[in-house]
Scaffold this motif. Sequence first.
Motif, PDB file in Angstrom:
ATOM      1  N   HIS A  26       0.850  -1.194   0.000  1.00  0.00           N
ATOM      2  CA  HIS A  26       0.000   0.000   0.000  1.00  0.00           C
ATOM      3  C   HIS A  26       0.882   1.239   0.000  1.00  0.00           C
ATOM      4  O   HIS A  26       1.973   1.242   0.559  1.00  0.00           O
ATOM      5  N   ARG A  27       0.364   2.284  -0.624  1.00  0.00           N
ATOM      6  CA  ARG A  27       1.093   3.550  -0.608  1.00  0.00           C
ATOM      7  C   ARG A  27       1.020   4.151   0.791  1.00  0.00           C
ATOM      8  O   ARG A  27       0.056   3.932   1.512  1.00  0.00           O
ATOM      9  N   PRO A  28       1.997   4.957   1.141  1.00  0.00           N
ATOM     10  CA  PRO A  28       1.951   5.622   2.449  1.00  0.00           C
ATOM     11  C   PRO A  28       0.725   6.536   2.540  1.00  0.00           C
ATOM     12  O   PRO A  28       0.366   7.214   1.564  1.00  0.00           O
ATOM     13  N   PRO A  29       0.044   6.560   3.694  1.00  0.00           N
ATOM     14  CA  PRO A  29      -1.151   7.376   3.858  1.00  0.00           C
ATOM     15  C   PRO A  29      -0.945   8.856   3.522  1.00  0.00           C
ATOM     16  O   PRO A  29      -1.824   9.493   2.934  1.00  0.00           O
ATOM     17  N   LEU A  30       0.223   9.405   3.862  1.00  0.00           N
ATOM     18  CA  LEU A  30       0.452  10.824   3.578  1.00  0.00           C
ATOM     19  C   LEU A  30       0.500  11.097   2.072  1.00  0.00           C
ATOM     20  O   LEU A  30       0.093  12.171   1.620  1.00  0.00           O
TER      21      LEU A  30
END
Length: 55
Positions: A26-30
Motif C-alpha cells: 500500500h502507498r503511504p497514507p500521507l
Amino acid sequence: MSQIAEQDYDLSINRYKEIEYDEVEHRPPLDIIADIEALDAEIAQGMADLKAMLG
C-alpha cells in the motif's frame, strides 16, 4: 488423529488446510492524502471557474 479429536471431530476442510495470504503493498497514507488534497484543489478551481462563467 489427535488433531481431529482436538477439533471435536470436526472434519471441515477449512479447519485443517493452511491458508495462504498474498502480501499487498500500500502507498503511504500521507501520499494518498496529498493526492486527495491536489484533487480537491483542482475541483475548487473548476468550481471557481464555473462560477465566474455564470456570474
